[in-house]
Design a protein around this motif. Sequence first.
Motif, PDB file in Angstrom:
ATOM      1  N   GLU A  31      79.327  -8.510  46.238  1.00 47.97           N
ATOM      2  CA  GLU A  31      80.239  -8.164  45.135  1.00 47.97           C
ATOM      3  C   GLU A  31      81.430  -7.358  45.656  1.00 47.97           C
ATOM      4  O   GLU A  31      82.566  -7.556  45.212  1.00 47.97           O
ATOM      5  CB  GLU A  31      79.482  -7.396  44.058  1.00 47.97           C
ATOM      6  CG  GLU A  31      78.467  -8.246  43.318  1.00 47.97           C
ATOM      7  CD  GLU A  31      77.406  -7.440  42.576  1.00 47.97           C
ATOM      8  OE1 GLU A  31      77.520  -6.189  42.528  1.00 47.97           O
ATOM      9  OE2 GLU A  31      76.462  -8.055  42.051  1.00 47.97           O
ATOM     10  N   ALA A  32      81.186  -6.472  46.603  1.00 47.16           N
ATOM     11  CA  ALA A  32      82.270  -5.679  47.175  1.00 47.16           C
ATOM     12  C   ALA A  32      83.246  -6.571  47.948  1.00 47.16           C
ATOM     13  O   ALA A  32      84.469  -6.392  47.850  1.00 47.16           O
ATOM     14  CB  ALA A  32      81.705  -4.593  48.092  1.00 47.16           C
ATOM     15  N   ALA A  33      82.724  -7.520  48.713  1.00 50.32           N
ATOM     16  CA  ALA A  33      83.590  -8.436  49.458  1.00 50.32           C
ATOM     17  C   ALA A  33      84.447  -9.251  48.494  1.00 50.32           C
ATOM     18  O   ALA A  33      85.648  -9.439  48.717  1.00 50.32           O
ATOM     19  CB  ALA A  33      82.748  -9.359  50.340  1.00 50.32           C
ATOM     20  N   HIS A  34      83.839  -9.718  47.424  1.00 46.30           N
ATOM     21  CA  HIS A  34      84.585 -10.483  46.415  1.00 46.30           C
ATOM     22  C   HIS A  34      85.675  -9.612  45.786  1.00 46.30           C
ATOM     23  O   HIS A  34      86.832 -10.033  45.645  1.00 46.30           O
ATOM     24  CB  HIS A  34      83.633 -11.014  45.338  1.00 46.30           C
ATOM     25  CG  HIS A  34      84.314 -11.881  44.329  1.00 46.30           C
ATOM     26  ND1 HIS A  34      85.023 -11.372  43.258  1.00 46.30           N
ATOM     27  CD2 HIS A  34      84.416 -13.227  44.239  1.00 46.30           C
ATOM     28  CE1 HIS A  34      85.523 -12.353  42.554  1.00 46.30           C
ATOM     29  NE2 HIS A  34      85.169 -13.502  43.126  1.00 46.30           N
TER      30      HIS A  34
ATOM     31  N   ARG B 143      83.718 -19.017  57.162  1.00 50.08           N
ATOM     32  CA  ARG B 143      83.457 -19.396  55.773  1.00 50.08           C
ATOM     33  C   ARG B 143      82.109 -18.874  55.286  1.00 50.08           C
ATOM     34  O   ARG B 143      81.717 -19.125  54.159  1.00 50.08           O
ATOM     35  CB  ARG B 143      83.512 -20.915  55.603  1.00 50.08           C
ATOM     36  CG  ARG B 143      82.460 -21.670  56.379  1.00 50.08           C
ATOM     37  CD  ARG B 143      82.459 -23.170  56.062  1.00 50.08           C
ATOM     38  NE  ARG B 143      81.678 -23.920  57.022  1.00 50.08           N
ATOM     39  CZ  ARG B 143      80.357 -23.971  57.047  1.00 50.08           C
ATOM     40  NH1 ARG B 143      79.652 -23.321  56.152  1.00 50.08           N
ATOM     41  NH2 ARG B 143      79.723 -24.680  57.968  1.00 50.08           N
ATOM     42  N   VAL B 144      81.394 -18.143  56.124  1.00 54.04           N
ATOM     43  CA  VAL B 144      80.051 -17.690  55.798  1.00 54.04           C
ATOM     44  C   VAL B 144      80.011 -16.184  55.588  1.00 54.04           C
ATOM     45  O   VAL B 144      80.892 -15.457  56.029  1.00 54.04           O
ATOM     46  CB  VAL B 144      79.042 -18.099  56.896  1.00 54.04           C
ATOM     47  CG1 VAL B 144      78.921 -19.615  56.981  1.00 54.04           C
ATOM     48  CG2 VAL B 144      79.447 -17.524  58.244  1.00 54.04           C
ATOM     49  N   GLY B 145      78.967 -15.727  54.910  1.00 55.67           N
ATOM     50  CA  GLY B 145      78.740 -14.302  54.719  1.00 55.67           C
ATOM     51  C   GLY B 145      79.832 -13.618  53.923  1.00 55.67           C
ATOM     52  O   GLY B 145      80.544 -14.241  53.130  1.00 55.67           O
ATOM     53  N   LEU B 146      79.963 -12.309  54.142  1.00 65.73           N
ATOM     54  CA  LEU B 146      80.985 -11.538  53.442  1.00 65.73           C
ATOM     55  C   LEU B 146      82.384 -12.032  53.789  1.00 65.73           C
ATOM     56  O   LEU B 146      83.294 -11.980  52.959  1.00 65.73           O
ATOM     57  CB  LEU B 146      80.867 -10.044  53.774  1.00 65.73           C
ATOM     58  CG  LEU B 146      79.553  -9.348  53.421  1.00 65.73           C
ATOM     59  CD1 LEU B 146      79.692  -7.840  53.607  1.00 65.73           C
ATOM     60  CD2 LEU B 146      79.077  -9.681  52.038  1.00 65.73           C
ATOM     61  N   MET B 147      82.536 -12.545  55.015  1.00 66.35           N
ATOM     62  CA  MET B 147      83.836 -13.081  55.422  1.00 66.35           C
ATOM     63  C   MET B 147      84.268 -14.198  54.473  1.00 66.35           C
ATOM     64  O   MET B 147      85.388 -14.199  53.965  1.00 66.35           O
ATOM     65  CB  MET B 147      83.767 -13.613  56.858  1.00 66.35           C
ATOM     66  CG  MET B 147      83.580 -12.545  57.902  1.00 66.35           C
ATOM     67  SD  MET B 147      83.279 -13.206  59.569  1.00 66.35           S
ATOM     68  CE  MET B 147      84.762 -14.138  59.846  1.00 66.35           C
ATOM     69  N   GLY B 148      83.386 -15.151  54.258  1.00 64.52           N
ATOM     70  CA  GLY B 148      83.703 -16.281  53.391  1.00 64.52           C
ATOM     71  C   GLY B 148      83.892 -15.867  51.944  1.00 64.52           C
ATOM     72  O   GLY B 148      84.774 -16.391  51.254  1.00 64.52           O
ATOM     73  N   ILE B 149      83.076 -14.934  51.485  1.00 60.10           N
ATOM     74  CA  ILE B 149      83.181 -14.468  50.095  1.00 60.10           C
ATOM     75  C   ILE B 149      84.540 -13.815  49.853  1.00 60.10           C
ATOM     76  O   ILE B 149      85.211 -14.094  48.852  1.00 60.10           O
ATOM     77  CB  ILE B 149      82.026 -13.502  49.760  1.00 60.10           C
ATOM     78  CG1 ILE B 149      80.698 -14.264  49.734  1.00 60.10           C
ATOM     79  CG2 ILE B 149      82.279 -12.796  48.422  1.00 60.10           C
ATOM     80  CD1 ILE B 149      79.473 -13.365  49.672  1.00 60.10           C
ATOM     81  N   ALA B 150      84.949 -12.923  50.754  1.00 59.20           N
ATOM     82  CA  ALA B 150      86.239 -12.244  50.589  1.00 59.20           C
ATOM     83  C   ALA B 150      87.389 -13.240  50.645  1.00 59.20           C
ATOM     84  O   ALA B 150      88.321 -13.180  49.828  1.00 59.20           O
ATOM     85  CB  ALA B 150      86.404 -11.169  51.669  1.00 59.20           C
TER      86      ALA B 150
END
Length: 194
Positions: free
Chosen positions: A23-26, A45-52
Amino acid sequence: MKSLSSVCVYCGASSRVADVHKEAAHALGDGLARRGIRMVYGGGRVGLMGIAADAAIAAGGEVVGIIPEHIQSAEIEHTGLTELHVVDSMHTRKRMMVERSDAFVILPGGLGTLDEAFEILTWKQLQLHDKPIVIADVDGYWRPLLGLIDHMVAQGFARIDRSALYRVADQIDGVFQALGAMPDAAHPDQPRKM
């Protein structure tokens, strides 16, 4: 402080993390885009990297990814970015991320995130740059690290003016407030070129 046009985001590539971190990354990616700030990151494209990255793109923002060939070959690069730069090494990746960014935000992550965080902190301490750094201590994730830094100072291994070197925020809204509150230069001397 000068207005920010781009912020480098250091964060984890794992998806096996608590929802609070996702949620924080988003929120960070979305918040950067809504403020018209370009996101620079590791290109995955994966993990917090992808989400952000996905959140920034969905909000109409620009996202620049910089990924080494050996990681791209594992087919984890994000293919929907404004720009994707494939580079020859981790060293080139980190240098380009620094050159293309006006500030840095450190979200939760693993060893790679620690490597990036300590390098950018060390470079600032050595006056190789004077760009703002904010540690996003989401859900107390970085508390042990911050305690270790305090321990290093107390033991005489580091002389750090923490307020000049970095800020800490425990929520994403606080990250944006900290970026706005950072001084133009953390050191009285002119920073040296990298």
